[in-house]
Design an enzyme around this catalytic site. Structure first.
Site, mmCIF file in Angstrom:
data_model
loop_
_atom_site.group_PDB
_atom_site.id
_atom_site.type_symbol
_atom_site.label_atom_id
_atom_site.label_comp_id
_atom_site.label_asym_id
_atom_site.label_seq_id
_atom_site.Cartn_x
_atom_site.Cartn_y
_atom_site.Cartn_z
ATOM 1 N N TYR A 30 0.826 -1.207 0.000
ATOM 2 C CA TYR A 30 0.000 0.000 0.000
ATOM 3 C C TYR A 30 0.857 1.253 0.000
ATOM 4 O O TYR A 30 2.081 1.188 0.157
ATOM 5 C CB TYR A 30 -0.966 -0.017 1.190
ATOM 6 C CG TYR A 30 -0.329 0.291 2.541
ATOM 7 C CD1 TYR A 30 0.489 -0.626 3.189
ATOM 8 C CD2 TYR A 30 -0.550 1.521 3.162
ATOM 9 C CE1 TYR A 30 1.055 -0.330 4.426
ATOM 10 C CE2 TYR A 30 0.009 1.822 4.405
ATOM 11 C CZ TYR A 30 0.814 0.895 5.030
ATOM 12 O OH TYR A 30 1.380 1.185 6.238
ATOM 13 N N ARG A 49 8.077 4.213 -4.754
ATOM 14 C CA ARG A 49 8.143 3.243 -3.648
ATOM 15 C C ARG A 49 7.127 2.117 -3.843
ATOM 16 O O ARG A 49 7.422 0.958 -3.531
ATOM 17 C CB ARG A 49 7.929 3.944 -2.308
ATOM 18 C CG ARG A 49 8.095 2.988 -1.121
ATOM 19 C CD ARG A 49 8.056 3.698 0.204
ATOM 20 N NE ARG A 49 6.773 4.329 0.443
ATOM 21 C CZ ARG A 49 6.508 5.116 1.493
ATOM 22 N NH1 ARG A 49 7.454 5.368 2.396
ATOM 23 N NH2 ARG A 49 5.319 5.653 1.644
ATOM 24 N N ARG A 98 -7.841 -21.692 -1.169
ATOM 25 C CA ARG A 98 -6.797 -21.078 -0.352
ATOM 26 C C ARG A 98 -5.508 -21.866 -0.475
ATOM 27 O O ARG A 98 -5.493 -23.072 -0.184
ATOM 28 C CB ARG A 98 -7.238 -21.027 1.120
ATOM 29 C CG ARG A 98 -6.197 -20.419 2.055
ATOM 30 C CD ARG A 98 -6.693 -20.362 3.495
ATOM 31 N NE ARG A 98 -5.662 -19.812 4.386
ATOM 32 C CZ ARG A 98 -4.681 -20.538 4.944
ATOM 33 N NH1 ARG A 98 -4.599 -21.838 4.715
ATOM 34 N NH2 ARG A 98 -3.787 -19.954 5.728
ATOM 35 N N HIS A 100 -1.088 -21.118 0.015
ATOM 36 C CA HIS A 100 -0.048 -20.110 0.276
ATOM 37 C C HIS A 100 0.655 -19.693 -1.020
ATOM 38 O O HIS A 100 0.947 -18.524 -1.217
ATOM 39 C CB HIS A 100 0.992 -20.649 1.262
ATOM 40 C CG HIS A 100 0.493 -20.754 2.673
ATOM 41 N ND1 HIS A 100 -0.509 -21.621 3.040
ATOM 42 C CD2 HIS A 100 0.853 -20.107 3.800
ATOM 43 C CE1 HIS A 100 -0.741 -21.497 4.332
ATOM 44 N NE2 HIS A 100 0.071 -20.585 4.827
ATOM 45 N N LYS A 145 6.379 -1.909 1.901
ATOM 46 C CA LYS A 145 5.217 -1.297 2.551
ATOM 47 C C LYS A 145 4.040 -2.269 2.427
ATOM 48 O O LYS A 145 3.117 -2.081 1.618
ATOM 49 C CB LYS A 145 4.912 0.078 1.952
ATOM 50 C CG LYS A 145 4.056 0.942 2.889
ATOM 51 C CD LYS A 145 4.120 2.406 2.529
ATOM 52 C CE LYS A 145 3.129 3.261 3.297
ATOM 53 N NZ LYS A 145 3.295 3.295 4.739
ATOM 54 N N GLU A 177 12.652 2.125 13.868
ATOM 55 C CA GLU A 177 11.731 3.220 13.517
ATOM 56 C C GLU A 177 10.531 3.159 14.435
ATOM 57 O O GLU A 177 10.515 2.388 15.398
ATOM 58 C CB GLU A 177 11.312 3.093 12.045
ATOM 59 C CG GLU A 177 10.583 1.790 11.743
ATOM 60 C CD GLU A 177 10.143 1.646 10.290
ATOM 61 O OE1 GLU A 177 9.947 2.661 9.605
ATOM 62 O OE2 GLU A 177 9.985 0.482 9.856
ATOM 63 N N LEU A 201 11.017 1.166 6.934
ATOM 64 C CA LEU A 201 10.364 1.695 5.743
ATOM 65 C C LEU A 201 11.121 2.942 5.291
ATOM 66 O O LEU A 201 11.459 3.791 6.125
ATOM 67 C CB LEU A 201 8.906 2.066 6.050
ATOM 68 C CG LEU A 201 8.169 2.515 4.795
ATOM 69 C CD1 LEU A 201 7.799 1.318 3.928
ATOM 70 C CD2 LEU A 201 6.942 3.330 5.126
#
Ligand code: PDD
Length: 287
Positions: A30, A49, A98, A100, A145, A177, A201
């Site tokens: 995101y 990014r 489902r 992985h 991110k 951070e 990040l």
């Protein structure tokens, strides 16, 4: 109105499958982009990014640069006047079961929404905020991110419950951070921050603060910051797209420096405001 896979819809109409890998695995990335007066701030840096995050999770970017620009512009145009933050999310989409491992054919889900960008409380800027520290509970690729934010959410909640604004992470005895921010340490007149490697990040606000500091000939170093240096800082700042630069005046209950926002913080606010004014009049502020 929000954007979902090529369409603008009302929030109640926007639906994704329960088999979406974002929902099942947190398999997505995101961006959060501030918008001042209809204009996205440092958009190119945010989209660069996003490219890096997508490449790091082996997902092709479903939109080209022009398509991102058009979609974001159109989303902003559909909002009332004011400052906004644009949230963009790309997940690996759905399989029919489902698993992985990735589906053989990938159709990413692209979602975007705008939320009002509230300025930080004046009290935070005048007196600074309280923060706590904890061992960094996250994985080894904090430069991506990723939407998988459970450790960050738990930390933020823990800080909030204790009346603090941010949780600051330490890994192997050094600062990384904040749960949702980058951290700057000011000590003996120097501006210090953790190097942009896989532990943090690579914040866009961090990048701008470093750029402005270097332009103003302030001494800047991107180095590992031991816990003892963090705890003996003259000033601490936290940076993020939604809050810009915020002074931290308490760390685990102890005063940072003199316990008030310091002179270097005020200097950075001036540099920031000047840069923002140049940007509003159409100048490029980061090379
Ligand atoms: N978070 N570090 C982490 C872990 C973050 O989540 C963020 C921002 C930052 C600052 O990056 P930037 O300056 O590019 O916003 C650093 C956003 C705002 C969020 O998750 O809402």
């Amino acid at each position: 109105m929000v954007y979902l896979n090529g369409e603008f819809l009302s929030l109640s109409q926007a639906r994704v499958s329960v088999l979406d890998r974002g929902f099942l695995f947190g398999d997505g990335v995101y961006e959060v982009i501030p918008v001042y007066g209809k204009k996205p701030f440092l958009l190119a840096e945010h989209l660069d990014r996003l490219d890096r995050s997508l490449a790091a999770i082996w997902l092709h970017n479903p939109l080209d640069r022009d398509a991102w620009h058009q979609m974001i512009e159109s989303l902003i145009d559909q909002q009332p006047p004011g400052d906004w933050s644009i949230y963009l999310q790309v997940t690996r989409g759905c399989d029919d079961h489902r698993d992985h491992a990735f589906p053989s054919e990938v159709h990413p889900t692209v979602f975007a929404m705008a939320s009002p960008l509230k300025p930080p409380p004046a009290e935070w800027l005048e007196n600074g905020v309280s923060t706590l520290t904890q061992r960094d509970p996250r994985w080894g690729r904090c430069d991506i991110k990723a939407i998988t934010l459970l450790p960050n959410s738990l930390s933020r909640q823990q800080a909030k419950t204790a009346g603090a604004v941010e949780m600051i992470y330490l890994r192997d005895g050094v600062l990384t951070e904040g749960a949702a921010s980058n951290i700057f340490v000011i000590r003996n007149g120097e501006v210090l921050t953790t190097p942009a490697d896989e532990r943090i990040l690579h914040g866009i606000t961090r990048q701008l603060v470093l750029h402005l500091a270097r332009q103003a000939d302030l001494p800047v170093r991107e180095i590992d910051i031991p816990e003892a240096t963090l705890r003996s800082a003259d000033e601490l700042w936290m940076t993020s797209s939604t809050r810009a630069v915020i002074p931290i005046t308490r760390l685990d209950g102890a005063a940072v420096g003199h316990g008030q926002p310091g002179p270097m913080y005020r200097r950075m606010v001036t540099l920031w405001e000047e840069a923002l004014a140049r940007w509003r009049s159409g100048a490029t502020i980061m090379a």
